[in-house]
Motif scaffolding. Structure first.
Motif, PDB file in Angstrom:
ATOM      1  N   ALA A 109       0.837  -1.192   0.000  1.00  0.00           N
ATOM      2  CA  ALA A 109       0.000   0.000   0.000  1.00  0.00           C
ATOM      3  C   ALA A 109       0.875   1.247   0.000  1.00  0.00           C
ATOM      4  N   SER A 110       0.345   2.343  -0.568  1.00  0.00           N
ATOM      5  CA  SER A 110       1.115   3.578  -0.670  1.00  0.00           C
ATOM      6  C   SER A 110       1.456   4.150   0.684  1.00  0.00           C
ATOM      7  N   GLN A 111       2.666   4.638   0.817  1.00  0.00           N
ATOM      8  CA  GLN A 111       3.112   5.265   2.061  1.00  0.00           C
ATOM      9  C   GLN A 111       2.795   6.753   2.084  1.00  0.00           C
ATOM     10  N   SER A 112       2.393   7.350   0.955  1.00  0.00           N
ATOM     11  CA  SER A 112       2.220   8.788   0.897  1.00  0.00           C
ATOM     12  C   SER A 112       1.153   9.265   1.843  1.00  0.00           C
ATOM     13  N   GLY A 113       0.045   8.516   1.952  1.00  0.00           N
ATOM     14  CA  GLY A 113      -1.019   8.914   2.861  1.00  0.00           C
ATOM     15  C   GLY A 113      -0.539   8.915   4.290  1.00  0.00           C
TER      16      GLY A 113
ATOM     17  N   GLU B 198     -12.029   7.026   5.463  1.00  0.00           N
ATOM     18  CA  GLU B 198     -11.685   7.895   4.332  1.00  0.00           C
ATOM     19  C   GLU B 198     -10.318   8.531   4.522  1.00  0.00           C
ATOM     20  N   GLY B 199     -10.051   9.020   5.723  1.00  0.00           N
ATOM     21  CA  GLY B 199      -8.762   9.643   5.984  1.00  0.00           C
ATOM     22  C   GLY B 199      -7.606   8.680   5.900  1.00  0.00           C
ATOM     23  N   LEU B 200      -7.876   7.416   6.200  1.00  0.00           N
ATOM     24  CA  LEU B 200      -6.844   6.385   6.134  1.00  0.00           C
ATOM     25  C   LEU B 200      -6.661   5.833   4.727  1.00  0.00           C
ATOM     26  N   GLY B 201      -7.464   6.295   3.790  1.00  0.00           N
ATOM     27  CA  GLY B 201      -7.387   5.782   2.422  1.00  0.00           C
ATOM     28  C   GLY B 201      -8.101   4.470   2.227  1.00  0.00           C
ATOM     29  N   VAL B 202      -9.004   4.133   3.161  1.00  0.00           N
ATOM     30  CA  VAL B 202      -9.766   2.892   3.056  1.00  0.00           C
ATOM     31  C   VAL B 202     -11.045   3.189   2.290  1.00  0.00           C
ATOM     32  N   SER B 203     -11.113   2.749   1.063  1.00  0.00           N
ATOM     33  CA  SER B 203     -12.292   3.008   0.225  1.00  0.00           C
ATOM     34  C   SER B 203     -13.399   1.994   0.464  1.00  0.00           C
ATOM     35  N   ASP B 204     -13.036   0.806   0.940  1.00  0.00           N
ATOM     36  CA  ASP B 204     -14.020  -0.239   1.204  1.00  0.00           C
ATOM     37  C   ASP B 204     -13.729  -0.850   2.575  1.00  0.00           C
TER      38      ASP B 204
ATOM     39  N   PHE C 294     -15.250  -2.921   4.221  1.00  0.00           N
ATOM     40  CA  PHE C 294     -15.604  -4.335   4.314  1.00  0.00           C
ATOM     41  C   PHE C 294     -14.553  -5.228   3.667  1.00  0.00           C
ATOM     42  N   ASN C 295     -13.589  -4.614   3.003  1.00  0.00           N
ATOM     43  CA  ASN C 295     -12.494  -5.358   2.395  1.00  0.00           C
ATOM     44  C   ASN C 295     -11.487  -5.690   3.505  1.00  0.00           C
ATOM     45  N   PRO C 296     -11.252  -6.966   3.800  1.00  0.00           N
ATOM     46  CA  PRO C 296     -10.380  -7.323   4.920  1.00  0.00           C
ATOM     47  C   PRO C 296      -8.990  -6.704   4.841  1.00  0.00           C
ATOM     48  N   ALA C 297      -8.399  -6.707   3.655  1.00  0.00           N
ATOM     49  CA  ALA C 297      -7.049  -6.163   3.516  1.00  0.00           C
ATOM     50  C   ALA C 297      -7.026  -4.678   3.843  1.00  0.00           C
ATOM     51  N   GLN C 298      -7.997  -3.932   3.344  1.00  0.00           N
ATOM     52  CA  GLN C 298      -8.046  -2.496   3.602  1.00  0.00           C
ATOM     53  C   GLN C 298      -8.367  -2.210   5.060  1.00  0.00           C
ATOM     54  N   SER C 299      -9.310  -2.952   5.632  1.00  0.00           N
ATOM     55  CA  SER C 299      -9.708  -2.728   7.014  1.00  0.00           C
ATOM     56  C   SER C 299      -8.551  -2.992   7.972  1.00  0.00           C
ATOM     57  N   ILE C 300      -7.856  -4.102   7.768  1.00  0.00           N
ATOM     58  CA  ILE C 300      -6.746  -4.447   8.658  1.00  0.00           C
ATOM     59  C   ILE C 300      -5.615  -3.443   8.516  1.00  0.00           C
TER      60      ILE C 300
END
Length: 234
Positions: A8-12, A150-156, A158-164
């Protein structure tokens, strides 16, 4: 499509570390301190300083048996009442590896948060159910509110990878903010850093002396995390 947190991008991450506000709502608690959303809300959430240091290894305070020490919490809250998300989530057997172990390990390595702590938070927040929604609107495995996600860059959420990845990243910010004091960080994750900062304490032990000043939900949350963590300790 799932996003691999290891790439995942480090820029955020870098963008948010320099923010300085301290009136911060928690991630998943029903007693959040702010109702604003989007990036402006997340600017309030992080609020750390560049001087904060990432602990190379977060160690527990050694207090132990916390649920026996929290006298301010009602017996019902400590004895095992589950949050909305945990009630709706599937039961998880501690002896079994979770189906998200690879994602958890990747996030642990990326953000320096212990694996057993991550698993305990997920267990307590959602019982490893990626589709759960709390009555407050927190979503997914790590029960992220929409503005925080949203601030964390999590668009979904419910997506396990994004949530974790997002949830562990947020938890790592709280660990930095409170100098590796895990229970202070967990209280901040649940109720918001602002509530913890108002206590004027610097260690977990000092916080426990003023635990009755935190919401009962947060007091019970800390105890539940400790119980859950014992199941995943190596």
């Amino acid at each position: 499509m799932e996003i691999n947190p290891a790439v995942a991008s480090q820029s955020g991450q870098l963008k948010w570390i320099n923010l300085r506000s301290s009136a911060d709502p928690g991630v998943s608690a029903k007693n959040n301190e702010s109702s604003t959303s989007g990036s402006s809300r997340f600017e309030e959430i992080l609020g750390g300083t560049e001087a904060d240091k990432v602990p190379s290894r977060v160690s527990s305070s050694g207090i132990g048996l916390l649920w026996q020490r929290v006298g301010a919490v009602s017996a019902g809250a400590i004895s095992g009442e589950m949050t909305d998300s945990a009630i709706n989530g599937a039961a998880h057997t501690a002896a079994e590896p979770t189906e998200y172990d690879d994602l958890i390990q990747a996030a642990s390595s990326k953000y320096g948060v212990p694996v057993d702590l991550i698993k305990a938070v997920i267990d307590t927040e959602s019982s490893f159910n990626p589709n759960v929604v709390s009555s407050a609107g927190a979503k997914g495995l790590m029960q992220l509110m929409d503005g925080t996600a949203e601030g964390l860059g999590v668009s979904d959420p419910f997506n396990p990878a994004q949530s974790i990845d997002g949830g562990v990243r947020y938890l790592s910010y709280q660990l930095k903010r409170f100098n590796g004091q895990e229970n202070m960080a967990l209280a901040a994750y649940n109720a918001g850093p602002g509530r913890v900062l108002k206590l004027g304490v610097s260690t977990d032990e000092e916080m426990f002396g003023q635990l009755d000043k935190l919401p009962e939900e947060t007091q019970a949350y800390i105890a539940k995390i400790e119980r859950a963590r014992a199941k995943y300790a190596v």
